[in-house]
Design an enzyme around this catalytic site. Structure first.
Site, mmCIF file in Angstrom:
data_model
loop_
_atom_site.group_PDB
_atom_site.id
_atom_site.type_symbol
_atom_site.label_atom_id
_atom_site.label_comp_id
_atom_site.label_asym_id
_atom_site.label_seq_id
_atom_site.Cartn_x
_atom_site.Cartn_y
_atom_site.Cartn_z
ATOM 1 N N GLU A 58 10.838 2.414 6.776
ATOM 2 C CA GLU A 58 10.938 3.589 7.655
ATOM 3 C C GLU A 58 12.064 3.451 8.678
ATOM 4 O O GLU A 58 12.726 4.431 9.017
ATOM 5 C CB GLU A 58 9.603 3.855 8.360
ATOM 6 C CG GLU A 58 8.518 4.446 7.449
ATOM 7 C CD GLU A 58 7.787 3.408 6.629
ATOM 8 O OE1 GLU A 58 8.065 2.207 6.797
ATOM 9 O OE2 GLU A 58 6.926 3.787 5.807
ATOM 10 N N GLN A 80 6.077 9.517 4.814
ATOM 11 C CA GLN A 80 4.964 9.836 3.911
ATOM 12 C C GLN A 80 3.738 10.287 4.712
ATOM 13 O O GLN A 80 3.047 11.216 4.326
ATOM 14 C CB GLN A 80 4.637 8.637 3.040
ATOM 15 C CG GLN A 80 3.892 9.032 1.795
ATOM 16 C CD GLN A 80 4.167 8.074 0.658
ATOM 17 O OE1 GLN A 80 3.711 6.948 0.674
ATOM 18 N NE2 GLN A 80 4.919 8.521 -0.320
ATOM 19 N N PHE A 81 3.494 9.621 5.821
ATOM 20 C CA PHE A 81 2.480 10.050 6.785
ATOM 21 C C PHE A 81 3.095 9.878 8.169
ATOM 22 O O PHE A 81 3.852 8.935 8.402
ATOM 23 C CB PHE A 81 1.212 9.186 6.680
ATOM 24 C CG PHE A 81 0.366 9.497 5.476
ATOM 25 C CD1 PHE A 81 -0.741 10.339 5.583
ATOM 26 C CD2 PHE A 81 0.678 8.969 4.236
ATOM 27 C CE1 PHE A 81 -1.513 10.632 4.468
ATOM 28 C CE2 PHE A 81 -0.088 9.262 3.115
ATOM 29 C CZ PHE A 81 -1.190 10.094 3.227
ATOM 30 N N ALA A 82 2.731 10.764 9.090
ATOM 31 C CA ALA A 82 3.242 10.667 10.465
ATOM 32 C C ALA A 82 3.006 9.266 11.015
ATOM 33 O O ALA A 82 3.865 8.703 11.704
ATOM 34 C CB ALA A 82 2.546 11.695 11.353
ATOM 35 N N ASP A 83 1.846 8.699 10.669
ATOM 36 C CA ASP A 83 1.461 7.378 11.181
ATOM 37 C C ASP A 83 2.536 6.330 10.910
ATOM 38 O O ASP A 83 2.764 5.437 11.715
ATOM 39 C CB ASP A 83 0.151 6.933 10.515
ATOM 40 C CG ASP A 83 -0.902 8.026 10.479
ATOM 41 O OD1 ASP A 83 -0.554 9.163 10.091
ATOM 42 O OD2 ASP A 83 -2.067 7.765 10.820
ATOM 43 N N PHE A 84 3.189 6.433 9.744
ATOM 44 C CA PHE A 84 4.168 5.405 9.364
ATOM 45 C C PHE A 84 5.471 5.542 10.154
ATOM 46 O O PHE A 84 6.321 4.654 10.131
ATOM 47 C CB PHE A 84 4.465 5.461 7.863
ATOM 48 C CG PHE A 84 3.247 5.267 7.004
ATOM 49 C CD1 PHE A 84 2.138 4.583 7.486
ATOM 50 C CD2 PHE A 84 3.193 5.780 5.726
ATOM 51 C CE1 PHE A 84 1.005 4.412 6.707
ATOM 52 C CE2 PHE A 84 2.064 5.613 4.935
ATOM 53 C CZ PHE A 84 0.964 4.935 5.427
ATOM 54 N N HIS A 125 -3.832 7.244 8.487
ATOM 55 C CA HIS A 125 -3.295 8.388 7.742
ATOM 56 C C HIS A 125 -3.717 9.697 8.410
ATOM 57 O O HIS A 125 -3.870 10.712 7.738
ATOM 58 C CB HIS A 125 -3.788 8.381 6.291
ATOM 59 C CG HIS A 125 -3.282 7.235 5.478
ATOM 60 N ND1 HIS A 125 -3.765 5.971 5.603
ATOM 61 C CD2 HIS A 125 -2.312 7.169 4.526
ATOM 62 C CE1 HIS A 125 -3.136 5.159 4.754
ATOM 63 N NE2 HIS A 125 -2.244 5.856 4.104
#
Lengths: 321, 344
Positions: A58, A80-84, A125
């Site tokens: 990322e 892929q997910f905001a979290d990442f 996620h």
């Protein structure tokens, strides 16, 4: 023709790719696979070489987008997910967000963050990152709540000369539908009155707009007309529209899906209190997620975040003051 | 006895000229940084001073392979004054930024080595190590989209910076995209105070090139000829489609981390060990030994470069500092979306 929030995001990207040769898409699994949520489905086939799979990196994904933006491209990054995006946080807030101010060279890129909770997604996620990114100078943070805004604001983001954090809500991906795509939308930076009312104002954004609208509907039975303000962008905040609404209703509830410490809801309350204290008939309230990591089990998750029921309860409490 | 010019082959002549050109950048960097260090000690610098003493040969050799006019991009780090000059950064950019002139490229908004001109291919470093490499990757990807395939990039990092996740992500990314990127790793044995055995466990950082699937070179970073030949080869390989090139230069940091740091943790005997020498002294001796210059010419060159530096310092010192009341305080290019400062 009915179109979902997710399809609108895909359509906006297709239009951007078709109309602007500077646009390319970069992210994990976005090319042939079409993205984890299929937001880039078939785009790599339609636009060969312009939808590019990235390694699980990322930081480097954001960094590459920054370099390309400096060189005049218009990269759209899909996390892929905001979290990442926490892995890319440094590049976003220290490299992208500071670039224009430090060097005078703008950094027009879009980081798409599939955000927010869904059943069974758990701590990593489900996160809502809009407040974190809004804290840093040099970023625009969009939080579209409707199909029309998901489409129109993503296209606006491509036109903007600055880095845009595009918080698209996964809960809305499939649920939310519209009859068609808009030709134009409200300007970026303007909030929308999602429902007019006169007894209390709910200020919110993204998926919480819909929970708030349901709560407002529920309170009709109690004889209350609740105004719901959809901020549309977490940064900038359209303080004028918020204050005008509070002037009409005298009561304020800020609802957010993110964690409770600080953040967007606290910022809105702070502005209303300092700039519109005289407009308030009761202490303003905030309703956020609980101060724990986001739980996995749906029984826990549904209570962790605000829902129409908890918003309605908070409104009843606010209206009793 | 040295050969006369007429006895030399063209190749040798070119090599000699390249050596002398590089030496000039090295010497200019050294003179400039010594001046900046003196100004720092006199309290005349805004913020810190970070110098590249001992790394000038390695730094200049990369800078000389990059051509701004051809669209090459360069991401220097804190010890790359020599490379910056070779790449074409004006001395004034350095003195203005260090002295806080509003006329510098950063206009007082950032300082010292955190300067650049991104539209001219010079990335303005942030303090977070390894993060400029993916930015360079992105610039090269943009050029590839536009069909500007003649451009290459050069990025600089130290032994400590190779431990950062951003470094790994970006070098791997460059390898995956087969980008024409030269990664110059100056293994100067210390990351601030941390010695290399607390930084990594591989024998030579060039071993990492194997893992990334890229071409690697390990050289004596105090040997200007080795630096020049290796970076020339790396640049040629990068330009001809052979993907990223990692050049590890072994040398010793001959200064503190910054001028605030006396570097008392560096054992003096390290300077007598392999790679512990001063590249500028070594190349000066080489030039004099080869009789490419004599002592008088060497002194004249120093005086000429000193004059350039003094002039750039004097110019910057005469210029205004940034005025907070003239500052726009806009972090966005899209002015109308700037929030301002609520409550004020």
């Amino acid at each position: 023709m009915s179109i979902t929030y997710l399809e609108a995001i895909r359509a906006a990207q297709a239009k951007a790719l078709a109309e602007d040769e500077r646009v390319f898409i970069y992210g994990q699994d976005v090319a042939a696979f079409g993205g984890a949520f299929k937001a880039t489905k078939t785009l790599s086939k339609e636009f060969p070489g312009r939808v590019i799979d990235a390694p699980i990196s990322e930081d480097a994904i954001a960094g590459l987008a920054i370099g390309a933006a400096i060189e005049g491209m218009r990269p759209i990054v899909e996390m892929q997910f905001a979290d990442f995006s926490s892995i890319a946080f440094n590049q976003i807030v220290n490299q992208a967000a500071t670039q224009y101010w430090r060097t005078g060279v703008s950094c027009p890129l879009i980081i798409r963050l599939p955000s927010g909770g869904t059943d069974g997604s758990g701590p990593f996620h489900s996160q809502s990152m809009e407040s974190l990114y809004s804290h840093y100078p040099g970023l625009i943070v969009m939080t579209p709540a409707t199909v029309e805004d998901a489409y129109g604001m993503l296209l606006e983001a491509v036109a903007i000369e600055d880095p845009v954090i595009f918080c698209e809500h996964k809960f809305l991906y499939y649920h939310l539908k519209a009859e068609g795509l808009p030709d134009s939308i409200l300007p970026v930076g303007k909030a929308r009155i999602a429902r007019a009312g006169r007894h209390a104002t709910v200020v919110t954004c993204s998926a919480m707009v819909h929970e708030s609208l349901r709560a407002a509907q529920e309170l009709v039975n109690d004889g209350y007309e609740i105004e719901v303000v959809d901020l549309r962008t977490a940064k900038p905040i359209d303080t004028d529209t918020v204050l005008a609404s509070v002037a009409r209703t005298g009561r304020l509830l800020c609802v957010g899906e993110a964690f409770p410490w600080g953040g967007l809801t606290a910022e809105v309350v702070s502005r209303v209190v300092s700039e519109g204290f005289h407009l308030l008939d009761a202490p303003p309230k905030r309703l956020n997620a609980k101060d724990t990591p986001i739980p996995y089990h749906p029984n826990l998750w549904r209570v962790h975040r605000p829902t129409s029921q908890s918003i309605a309860a908070a409104l009843r409490d606010l209206l009793s003051l | 006895m040295a050969e006369t010019a007429s006895q030399l082959s063209d190749a040798k002549l070119t090599a000699r000229q390249r050596y002398l050109d590089a030496f000039r950048w090295m010497l200019l960097a050294r003179i400039l940084e010594e001046k900046l260090a003196r100004l720092y000690r006199a309290g005349m610098i805004v913020g810190g001073v970070y110098i590249g003493r001992g790394q000038e040969a390695f730094s200049a050799a990369l800078g000389m392979q990059l051509n701004r006019q051809e669209g090459d991009v360069y991401a220097p780090l804190i010890r790359d004054q020599a490379g910056r000059l070779a790449f074409g950064e004006a001395i004034l950019d350095a003195t203005r930024t260090y002295l806080g002139s509003v006329k510098g490229p950063m206009r007082g908004r950032d300082g010292n080595i955190h300067r650049g001109r991104p539209k001219q291919g010079l990335i303005a470093m942030i303090s977070h190590l390894g993060t400029a490499i993916s930015v360079a990757n992105g610039m090269l990807v943009a050029k590839r989209f536009r069909g500007e395939t003649q451009s290459i990039g050069g990025v600089c990092i130290g032994d400590g910076g190779t431990s950062a996740g951003a470094f790994h992500e970006a070098v791997n990314q460059a390898a995956v995209e087969k980008l024409p990127l030269i990664i110059a790793v100056a293994d100067n044995q210390f990351a601030y105070s941390t010695p290399r055995d607390r930084q990594f466990a591989c024998k030579d950082l060039v071993d990492r090139a194997i893992g990334y699937g890229i071409e690697g070179y390990s050289i004596d970073g105090t040997d200007l000829n080795a630096c020049l030949e290796t970076f020339a080869k790396a640049a040629q390989r990068a330009r001809s489609g052979h993907g990223p090139q990692m050049v590890v230069g072994h040398l010793l940091r001959l200064s503190g981390h910054g001028e605030h740091d006396d570097a008392s943790y560096i054992a003096p005997e390290l300077k007598n060990q392999q790679y512990g020498g001063d590249c500028l002294e070594i190349s000066t001796a080489h030039i004099l030994g080869q009789e490419w210059m004599d002592e008088t010419e060497m002194e004249a060159l120093k005086a000429e470069l000193q004059e350039q530096v003094d002039e750039a310092v004097a110019t910057a010192q005469k210029e205004p500092a940034p005025d907070p009341f003239q500052e726009s305080w806009h972090a966005l290019a899209t002015k109308h979306l700037t929030e301002g400062t609520p409550g004020i």
